[in-house]
Design an enzyme around this catalytic site. Structure first.
Site, PDB file in Angstrom:
ATOM      1  N   SER A 164      -5.430   6.099   1.443  1.00 46.68           N
ATOM      2  CA  SER A 164      -4.760   5.805   2.705  1.00 46.68           C
ATOM      3  C   SER A 164      -5.571   6.372   3.871  1.00 46.68           C
ATOM      4  CB  SER A 164      -3.334   6.346   2.671  1.00 46.68           C
ATOM      5  OG  SER A 164      -2.550   5.802   3.700  1.00 46.68           O
ATOM      6  N   ASP A 178       1.133  -4.460   0.250  1.00 44.73           N
ATOM      7  CA  ASP A 178       0.742  -3.413   1.186  1.00 44.73           C
ATOM      8  C   ASP A 178       0.000  -4.089   2.337  1.00 44.73           C
ATOM      9  OD1 ASP A 178      -0.481  -1.328   2.592  1.00 44.73           O
ATOM     10  OD2 ASP A 178      -1.284  -0.339   0.819  1.00 44.73           O
ATOM     11  N   HIS A 205       2.036   0.481  -1.384  1.00 47.62           N
ATOM     12  CA  HIS A 205       1.329   1.646  -0.852  1.00 47.62           C
ATOM     13  C   HIS A 205       1.937   2.925  -1.430  1.00 47.62           C
ATOM     14  CE1 HIS A 205      -1.454   3.170   2.215  1.00 47.62           C
ATOM     15  NE2 HIS A 205      -0.599   4.173   2.382  1.00 47.62           N
TER      16      HIS A 205
END
Length: 317
Positions: A159, A253, A283
């Site tokens: 991320s 995502d 995610h």
């Protein structure tokens, strides 16, 4: 349960149980609370999800001296095995959350699964420290590791941490001790938000385009340049000379298209890059690796990718 929309049947029950558990700990509306409150709740959630370290992995904490501050690090090693490489790991959390403890078990499992040393970096967080503070800390950690160890260096992040890993790879590609590879896990790289997964999965569980905009704005300094590749790696004008790169994203995502685009840019510049979109995952699936079979399989793909790059292999065709 209502409110699941098109994801009601698209995601399996085990994943929904994970999503519901995350939302119970860290509900979507928490994004409106002060950052310190968000961090307190997030830290409690991370402690609840922590699975402990595998046997045979030892960890020690340290501090890297940087300009005007120290950068906390945690060094994971196999207790009875010499490492082949060192992985620099940058945690996720939208640049506002997380630290050494939030991803402790993930780093320990990565160490156990590859046999490599893992160095987790506790970079400075926004909004107290706006861009480019996190990037500068990531660079300092890379430079420290390059000087302190003879081991080949690998970059890894998920991320927000995937953004930092990519930015460091791009900034250090000409260095004598450049990374030998990078593995990016559902990274946010500053891609085109008007197309692809940003549109198809704009309101996906656990991360929406609204969340992405919030994290970007909190991190941004005044007059943030949109084309700054240390902020948005996909805004770089040159993708040549990058190390072999593996990007693993989740189908549901909004950030998934960033992985595909990054792959395409590196390959077009003559480099090696492989992108895999894990089907019917969301995610933050790393935390689901112990309860959701598809997430467990995805984590094995990540560990295998790090191991392969660390041994100088390229099994991706």
């Amino acid at each position: 349960m209502t409110g699941r929309g098109k994801y009601e049947t698209r995601l399996d029950p085990a994943l929904w149980a994970y999503i519901d558990s995350v939302n119970a700990w860290y509900p979507p509306e928490i994004i409106g609370l002060p950052i310190d409150k968000q961090r307190a709740v997030y830290d409690r959630m991370c402690r609840a999800f922590h699975r402990g370290r595998p046997a045979g992995v030892k960890a020690s904490d340290g501090l890297i001296a940087a300009s005007g501050h120290g950068i906390p690090i945690r060094h994971y090693q196999r207790a009875s095995k010499a490492a082949r490489a060192m992985v620099l790991y940058f945690h996720g959390g939208g640049f506002i959350l997380g630290g050494l403890d939030s991803h402790d078990d993930i780093c320990a499992e990565l160490c156990a699964g590859t046999g490599f040393d893992v160095l987790s970096v506790d970079y400075r967080l926004a909004p107290e420290h706006l861009h480019s503070a996190a990037f500068e800390d990531a660079m300092s950690a890379f430079e420290w590791a390059a000087a302190a160890s003879d081991l080949p260096l690998l970059l890894c992040g998920e991320s927000a941490g995937g953004n930092l890993a990519a930015a460091v790879a791009q900034a250090t590609r000409r260095n004598a001790r450049a990374a030998i590879g990078q593995v990016l896990i559902y990274p946010g790289l500053g891609g085109d938000e008007s197309a692809g997964s940003y549109v198809e999965h704009a309101n996906a569980p656990l991360l929406s385009v609204g969340d992405i905009a919030f994290y970007r704005d909190v991190r941004s300094a005044k007059r943030q340049l949109p084309d700054d590749p240390t902020f948005s790696p996909l805004r770089d004008s040159d993708f040549s000379g990058l190390p072999p790169t593996v990007i693993i994203t989740a189908e549901c995502d909004p950030l998934s298209s960033d992985g595909e685009t990054y792959r395409d840019r590196i390959v077009a510049a003559g480099g090696k890059a492989w992108w895999h979109e894990e089907p019917r995952l969301v995610h933050s699936f790393l935390r689901a690796r112990t309860t959701v079979p598809a997430a467990a399989e995805a984590f094995t793909h990540i560990v295998a990718a790090v191991a392969a790059l660390g041994w100088g292999e390229w099994p991706y065709l």
